[in-house]
Design an enzyme around this catalytic site. Structure first.
Site, short mmCIF file in Angstrom:
data_model
loop_
_atom_site.label_atom_id
_atom_site.label_comp_id
_atom_site.label_asym_id
_atom_site.label_seq_id
_atom_site.Cartn_x
_atom_site.Cartn_y
_atom_site.Cartn_z
N LEU A 33 -7.10 -14.75 37.79
CA LEU A 33 -6.03 -15.06 39.02
C LEU A 33 -4.69 -14.56 38.39
O LEU A 33 -3.85 -14.39 39.21
CB LEU A 33 -6.23 -16.48 39.40
CG LEU A 33 -7.57 -17.03 39.94
CD1 LEU A 33 -7.42 -18.38 40.18
CD2 LEU A 33 -7.82 -16.07 41.13
N ASP A 34 -4.44 -14.80 37.08
CA ASP A 34 -3.20 -14.28 36.81
C ASP A 34 -3.44 -13.23 35.74
O ASP A 34 -3.94 -13.52 34.67
CB ASP A 34 -2.52 -15.79 35.83
CG ASP A 34 -1.28 -15.51 35.35
OD1 ASP A 34 -0.61 -14.32 35.52
OD2 ASP A 34 -0.53 -16.28 34.84
N PHE A 35 -2.76 -12.04 36.00
CA PHE A 35 -3.00 -10.97 35.37
C PHE A 35 -1.66 -10.66 34.53
O PHE A 35 -1.59 -9.35 34.15
CB PHE A 35 -3.63 -9.66 36.41
CG PHE A 35 -4.67 -8.97 35.90
CD1 PHE A 35 -5.92 -9.19 36.03
CD2 PHE A 35 -4.19 -7.77 35.16
CE1 PHE A 35 -6.73 -8.42 35.80
CE2 PHE A 35 -5.37 -6.83 34.67
CZ PHE A 35 -6.66 -7.52 34.91
N ARG A 36 -0.72 -11.31 34.75
CA ARG A 36 0.43 -10.77 34.02
C ARG A 36 0.28 -10.44 32.53
O ARG A 36 -0.55 -11.25 31.85
CB ARG A 36 1.83 -11.88 34.18
CG ARG A 36 2.21 -11.69 35.39
CD ARG A 36 3.05 -12.79 35.79
NE ARG A 36 2.54 -14.26 35.69
CZ ARG A 36 3.08 -15.34 35.88
NH1 ARG A 36 4.24 -15.32 35.97
NH2 ARG A 36 2.18 -16.32 35.86
#
Ligand SMILES: *[C@@H]1O[C@H](CO)[C@@H](O)[C@H](O)[C@H]1NC(C)=O
Ligand SMILES: *[C@@H]1O[C@H](CO)[C@@H](O)[C@H](O)[C@H]1NC(C)=O
Ligand SMILES: *[C@@H]1O[C@H](CO)[C@@H](O)[C@H](O)[C@H]1NC(C)=O
Ligand SMILES: *[C@@H]1O[C@H](CO)[C@@H](O)[C@H](O)[C@H]1NC(C)=O
Length: 249
Positions: A33-36
Protein backbone atom coordinates in the site's frame (compact mmCIF):
# COMPACT_ATOMS: atom_id res chain seq x y z
CA UNK A 1 27.36 6.47 -2.39
CA UNK A 2 28.88 6.09 -5.83
CA UNK A 3 26.33 6.47 -8.62
CA UNK A 4 26.81 3.47 -10.85
CA UNK A 5 24.71 2.00 -13.56
CA UNK A 6 25.22 -1.55 -12.35
CA UNK A 7 24.11 -0.65 -8.84
CA UNK A 8 20.99 1.05 -10.15
CA UNK A 9 20.19 -1.96 -12.32
CA UNK A 10 20.65 -4.21 -9.29
CA UNK A 11 18.05 -2.20 -7.33
CA UNK A 12 15.49 -2.50 -10.15
CA UNK A 13 16.14 -6.20 -10.61
CA UNK A 14 15.86 -6.74 -6.89
CA UNK A 15 12.54 -4.86 -6.80
CA UNK A 16 11.15 -6.95 -9.66
CA UNK A 17 12.23 -10.17 -7.94
CA UNK A 18 10.51 -8.94 -4.76
CA UNK A 19 7.28 -8.14 -6.64
CA UNK A 20 7.45 -11.52 -8.37
CA UNK A 21 7.70 -13.16 -4.96
CA UNK A 22 4.78 -11.09 -3.59
CA UNK A 23 2.59 -11.94 -6.62
CA UNK A 24 3.15 -15.66 -5.99
CA UNK A 25 3.23 -15.64 -2.19
CA UNK A 26 1.61 -18.55 -0.32
CA UNK A 27 -0.98 -16.10 1.08
CA UNK A 28 -2.04 -14.94 -2.37
CA UNK A 29 -1.01 -11.92 -4.41
CA UNK A 30 0.24 -9.22 -2.04
CA UNK A 31 -0.04 -5.52 -2.85
CA UNK A 32 2.12 -2.95 -1.08
CA UNK A 33 0.00 0.00 0.00
CA UNK A 34 2.90 2.34 0.69
CA UNK A 35 5.40 2.29 -2.15
CA UNK A 36 7.49 5.30 -1.33
CA UNK A 37 11.21 4.57 -1.59
CA UNK A 38 11.68 5.05 2.18
CA UNK A 39 9.63 1.86 2.69
CA UNK A 40 12.56 -0.07 1.21
CA UNK A 41 16.02 -0.80 2.51
CA UNK A 42 18.99 -2.34 0.76
CA UNK A 43 20.54 -5.31 2.56
CA UNK A 44 23.54 -6.96 0.89
CA UNK A 45 22.55 -5.40 -2.44
CA UNK A 46 18.97 -6.73 -2.22
CA UNK A 47 15.92 -4.55 -1.75
CA UNK A 48 13.73 -5.46 1.25
CA UNK A 49 10.39 -4.07 2.44
CA UNK A 50 10.71 -2.54 5.91
CA UNK A 51 7.07 -2.86 6.88
CA UNK A 52 4.76 -5.58 5.56
CA UNK A 53 1.89 -4.20 7.71
CA UNK A 54 1.32 -1.83 4.82
CA UNK A 55 0.34 -4.70 2.57
CA UNK A 56 -2.92 -6.31 1.53
CA UNK A 57 -3.88 -9.63 -0.06
CA UNK A 58 -7.55 -8.79 -0.75
CA UNK A 59 -8.24 -8.69 -4.48
CA UNK A 60 -11.19 -6.31 -4.96
CA UNK A 61 -14.54 -7.89 -5.78
CA UNK A 62 -16.48 -6.52 -8.72
CA UNK A 63 -19.63 -6.84 -10.77
CA UNK A 64 -18.30 -4.98 -13.83
CA UNK A 65 -15.00 -3.63 -15.18
CA UNK A 66 -15.80 -0.16 -13.91
CA UNK A 67 -15.46 -1.51 -10.34
CA UNK A 68 -11.82 -2.33 -11.15
CA UNK A 69 -10.70 1.25 -11.43
CA UNK A 70 -7.16 2.16 -10.30
CA UNK A 71 -6.40 5.81 -9.81
CA UNK A 72 -2.88 7.26 -9.84
CA UNK A 73 -1.85 10.93 -9.94
CA UNK A 74 -0.90 10.94 -13.62
CA UNK A 75 -2.83 7.98 -15.00
CA UNK A 76 -5.91 5.83 -14.37
CA UNK A 77 -6.50 2.22 -15.36
CA UNK A 78 -9.56 -0.01 -15.56
CA UNK A 79 -8.84 -3.74 -15.21
CA UNK A 80 -11.13 -6.57 -16.32
CA UNK A 81 -13.60 -8.05 -13.83
CA UNK A 82 -13.36 -11.86 -13.89
CA UNK A 83 -16.35 -14.20 -14.08
CA UNK A 84 -15.61 -15.05 -10.42
CA UNK A 85 -16.24 -11.38 -9.62
CA UNK A 86 -12.63 -10.39 -8.81
CA UNK A 87 -10.56 -7.62 -10.37
CA UNK A 88 -7.96 -9.60 -12.32
CA UNK A 89 -4.39 -9.22 -11.09
CA UNK A 90 -5.17 -5.89 -9.48
CA UNK A 91 -2.64 -6.32 -6.64
CA UNK A 92 0.14 -7.28 -9.01
CA UNK A 93 -0.67 -4.46 -11.45
CA UNK A 94 -0.87 -1.86 -8.69
CA UNK A 95 2.62 -2.92 -7.51
CA UNK A 96 3.94 -2.78 -11.06
CA UNK A 97 2.61 0.67 -11.78
CA UNK A 98 4.04 1.92 -8.50
CA UNK A 99 7.39 0.34 -9.38
CA UNK A 100 7.19 2.23 -12.67
CA UNK A 101 6.35 5.61 -11.18
CA UNK A 102 8.64 5.51 -8.12
CA UNK A 103 11.63 3.60 -9.53
CA UNK A 104 11.81 2.50 -13.17
CA UNK A 105 11.04 5.80 -14.83
CA UNK A 106 13.98 7.42 -13.01
CA UNK A 107 16.38 4.54 -12.73
CA UNK A 108 16.13 2.02 -15.55
CA UNK A 109 17.08 4.20 -18.53
CA UNK A 110 20.37 5.06 -16.78
CA UNK A 111 21.21 1.59 -15.62
CA UNK A 112 22.99 -0.04 -18.55
CA UNK A 113 25.29 0.58 -21.51
CA UNK A 114 23.74 2.34 -24.54
CA UNK A 115 23.32 -0.84 -26.58
CA UNK A 116 20.93 -2.20 -23.92
CA UNK A 117 18.96 1.03 -23.70
CA UNK A 118 16.24 -0.03 -26.23
CA UNK A 119 15.49 -3.16 -24.19
CA UNK A 120 15.24 -1.11 -20.99
CA UNK A 121 13.08 1.54 -22.67
CA UNK A 122 10.72 -1.23 -23.73
CA UNK A 123 10.50 -2.50 -20.14
CA UNK A 124 9.87 1.00 -18.78
CA UNK A 125 7.17 1.60 -21.39
CA UNK A 126 5.45 -1.76 -20.85
CA UNK A 127 5.27 -1.26 -17.07
CA UNK A 128 4.09 2.36 -17.50
CA UNK A 129 1.30 1.13 -19.77
CA UNK A 130 0.62 -2.00 -17.65
CA UNK A 131 1.00 -4.14 -20.76
CA UNK A 132 2.87 -6.89 -18.94
CA UNK A 133 2.34 -8.81 -15.74
CA UNK A 134 5.13 -9.34 -13.23
CA UNK A 135 6.20 -12.67 -14.76
CA UNK A 136 6.91 -11.12 -18.15
CA UNK A 137 8.56 -8.07 -16.56
CA UNK A 138 10.83 -10.27 -14.46
CA UNK A 139 11.74 -12.44 -17.47
CA UNK A 140 12.64 -9.38 -19.55
CA UNK A 141 14.83 -7.89 -16.83
CA UNK A 142 16.61 -11.20 -16.24
CA UNK A 143 17.27 -11.31 -19.99
CA UNK A 144 18.95 -7.89 -19.82
CA UNK A 145 21.04 -9.12 -16.88
CA UNK A 146 22.18 -12.14 -18.91
CA UNK A 147 23.11 -10.01 -21.91
CA UNK A 148 25.04 -7.75 -19.58
CA UNK A 149 26.86 -10.54 -17.75
CA UNK A 150 27.71 -12.48 -20.89
CA UNK A 151 29.03 -9.44 -22.75
CA UNK A 152 26.61 -10.27 -25.58
CA UNK A 153 25.52 -6.64 -25.70
CA UNK A 154 28.97 -5.78 -27.06
CA UNK A 155 28.50 -7.87 -30.19
CA UNK A 156 26.42 -5.25 -31.92
CA UNK A 157 28.96 -2.46 -31.47
CA UNK A 158 31.83 -1.98 -33.87
CA UNK A 159 35.10 -2.62 -32.13
CA UNK A 160 37.87 -0.99 -34.11
CA UNK A 161 40.25 0.82 -31.78
CA UNK A 162 41.21 4.31 -32.80
CA UNK A 163 44.29 4.36 -30.58
CA UNK A 164 47.14 2.04 -29.77
CA UNK A 165 47.93 1.08 -26.21
CA UNK A 166 51.21 0.02 -24.60
CA UNK A 167 50.75 -2.73 -22.01
CA UNK A 168 52.69 -2.29 -18.75
CA UNK A 169 52.27 -5.40 -16.61
CA UNK A 170 52.36 -5.26 -12.80
CA UNK A 171 51.96 -1.52 -12.72
CA UNK A 172 49.43 1.12 -11.78
CA UNK A 173 48.96 4.88 -11.88
CA UNK A 174 48.19 6.20 -8.37
CA UNK A 175 47.02 9.71 -9.32
CA UNK A 176 46.02 11.44 -12.58
CA UNK A 177 42.32 10.85 -11.94
CA UNK A 178 39.47 12.46 -13.78
CA UNK A 179 35.79 12.23 -12.98
CA UNK A 180 33.23 10.41 -15.03
CA UNK A 181 29.69 9.20 -14.64
CA UNK A 182 28.63 6.66 -13.60
CA UNK A 183 31.76 5.89 -11.56
CA UNK A 184 32.25 3.45 -8.69
CA UNK A 185 34.62 5.96 -7.11
CA UNK A 186 33.71 9.55 -6.24
CA UNK A 187 37.15 11.00 -7.03
CA UNK A 188 38.25 9.01 -10.03
CA UNK A 189 36.77 7.28 -13.02
CA UNK A 190 36.28 3.65 -11.97
CA UNK A 191 34.07 1.63 -14.31
CA UNK A 192 33.30 -2.03 -14.84
CA UNK A 193 34.06 -3.70 -18.16
CA UNK A 194 33.39 -7.06 -19.74
CA UNK A 195 36.89 -7.38 -21.15
CA UNK A 196 39.99 -5.47 -22.27
CA UNK A 197 38.32 -4.51 -25.56
CA UNK A 198 35.49 -2.76 -23.76
CA UNK A 199 38.07 -0.86 -21.66
CA UNK A 200 39.82 0.23 -24.88
CA UNK A 201 36.50 1.28 -26.36
CA UNK A 202 35.73 3.42 -23.30
CA UNK A 203 39.20 5.02 -23.24
CA UNK A 204 38.96 5.73 -26.99
CA UNK A 205 35.67 7.52 -26.45
CA UNK A 206 36.85 9.88 -23.69
CA UNK A 207 39.29 12.55 -24.85
CA UNK A 208 40.57 12.96 -21.24
CA UNK A 209 41.52 9.29 -21.10
CA UNK A 210 45.25 8.76 -21.63
CA UNK A 211 45.63 5.44 -19.83
CA UNK A 212 43.73 2.85 -17.84
CA UNK A 213 44.54 0.37 -15.11
CA UNK A 214 42.97 -3.09 -14.92
CA UNK A 215 42.43 -4.15 -11.32
CA UNK A 216 41.92 -7.70 -10.12
CA UNK A 217 38.55 -6.78 -8.59
CA UNK A 218 35.13 -7.56 -10.01
CA UNK A 219 31.56 -6.37 -9.43
CA UNK A 220 28.60 -8.55 -8.40
CA UNK A 221 27.97 -9.43 -12.07
CA UNK A 222 31.57 -10.57 -12.47
CA UNK A 223 32.69 -7.56 -14.49
CA UNK A 224 36.24 -6.30 -13.99
CA UNK A 225 36.85 -2.89 -12.40
CA UNK A 226 39.06 -0.51 -14.38
CA UNK A 227 40.47 2.92 -13.45
CA UNK A 228 40.58 5.41 -16.31
CA UNK A 229 43.36 8.02 -16.07
CA UNK A 230 44.07 11.47 -17.50
CA UNK A 231 47.86 10.97 -17.79
CA UNK A 232 50.59 8.39 -17.25
CA UNK A 233 53.47 10.44 -15.86
CA UNK A 234 53.87 8.38 -12.68
CA UNK A 235 53.61 4.64 -13.04
CA UNK A 236 54.19 2.54 -9.92
CA UNK A 237 54.81 -1.20 -9.50
CA UNK A 238 51.80 -3.25 -8.37
CA UNK A 239 51.66 -7.05 -8.86
CA UNK A 240 47.82 -7.12 -9.07
CA UNK A 241 47.31 -4.49 -11.75
CA UNK A 242 48.04 -3.97 -15.42
CA UNK A 243 48.38 -0.51 -16.94
CA UNK A 244 47.60 0.38 -20.55
CA UNK A 245 48.97 3.66 -21.86
CA UNK A 246 47.52 5.34 -24.95
CA UNK A 247 50.42 5.86 -27.39
CA UNK A 248 48.66 7.31 -30.44
CA UNK A 249 45.61 9.49 -30.83
C1 LIG B 1 -8.43 9.84 -12.92
O1 LIG B 1 -9.70 9.68 -12.38
C2 LIG B 1 -10.11 10.73 -11.52
C3 LIG B 1 -11.42 10.37 -10.88
O2 LIG B 1 -12.35 9.96 -11.87
C4 LIG B 1 -10.18 12.03 -12.33
O3 LIG B 1 -10.55 13.11 -11.51
C5 LIG B 1 -8.81 12.29 -12.94
O4 LIG B 1 -8.86 13.41 -13.79
C6 LIG B 1 -8.34 11.09 -13.74
N1 LIG B 1 -6.94 11.33 -14.14
C7 LIG B 1 -6.47 11.13 -15.36
C8 LIG B 1 -5.02 11.42 -15.58
O5 LIG B 1 -7.17 10.73 -16.27
C1 LIG C 1 4.91 4.00 -24.48
O1 LIG C 1 5.19 4.14 -25.86
C2 LIG C 1 4.13 4.74 -26.63
C3 LIG C 1 4.53 4.68 -28.09
O2 LIG C 1 5.79 5.23 -28.29
C4 LIG C 1 3.88 6.15 -26.13
O3 LIG C 1 2.83 6.74 -26.83
C5 LIG C 1 3.52 6.09 -24.63
O4 LIG C 1 3.36 7.39 -24.11
C6 LIG C 1 4.60 5.36 -23.85
N1 LIG C 1 4.16 5.20 -22.48
C7 LIG C 1 4.92 5.40 -21.42
C8 LIG C 1 4.28 5.17 -20.10
O5 LIG C 1 6.09 5.76 -21.48
C1 LIG D 1 21.99 -7.45 -31.70
O1 LIG D 1 21.52 -7.46 -33.04
C2 LIG D 1 20.70 -8.58 -33.34
C3 LIG D 1 20.38 -8.53 -34.83
O2 LIG D 1 20.13 -7.22 -35.26
C4 LIG D 1 19.43 -8.52 -32.46
O3 LIG D 1 18.59 -9.62 -32.74
C5 LIG D 1 19.84 -8.55 -31.02
O4 LIG D 1 18.70 -8.43 -30.18
C6 LIG D 1 20.81 -7.43 -30.71
N1 LIG D 1 21.31 -7.55 -29.35
C7 LIG D 1 21.27 -6.55 -28.47
C8 LIG D 1 21.83 -6.85 -27.14
O5 LIG D 1 20.85 -5.44 -28.74
C1 LIG E 1 43.70 -9.00 -5.63
O1 LIG E 1 45.01 -8.86 -5.16
C2 LIG E 1 45.12 -8.79 -3.76
C3 LIG E 1 46.56 -8.50 -3.38
O2 LIG E 1 47.42 -9.52 -3.85
C4 LIG E 1 44.64 -10.10 -3.16
O3 LIG E 1 44.73 -10.02 -1.74
C5 LIG E 1 43.21 -10.32 -3.57
O4 LIG E 1 42.78 -11.58 -3.11
C6 LIG E 1 43.08 -10.25 -5.08
N1 LIG E 1 41.67 -10.27 -5.40
C7 LIG E 1 41.15 -11.04 -6.34
C8 LIG E 1 39.68 -10.91 -6.54
O5 LIG E 1 41.82 -11.81 -7.02
Amino acid sequence: MPGTHVFVFQICLSLVRLLHYLAHSPLGSVTLLDFRPRQFVIVDGELKVTDLDDASIEESSCTSNSDCFMEFPARNFTLPCSVEGRCQNMNEKRNLYNAYRFFFTYLLPHSAPPSLRPLLDKIVNATGELHWGIDETAAQLERVLNLYKSGEYLQNTTRISKSEYRRVPEAFIPDENYRCWPSYHHKGCLLSVFDINEAIEICDSYSQCKAFVLTNQTTWTGRQLVFFKAASNHIMPDPDKITYVKVTD
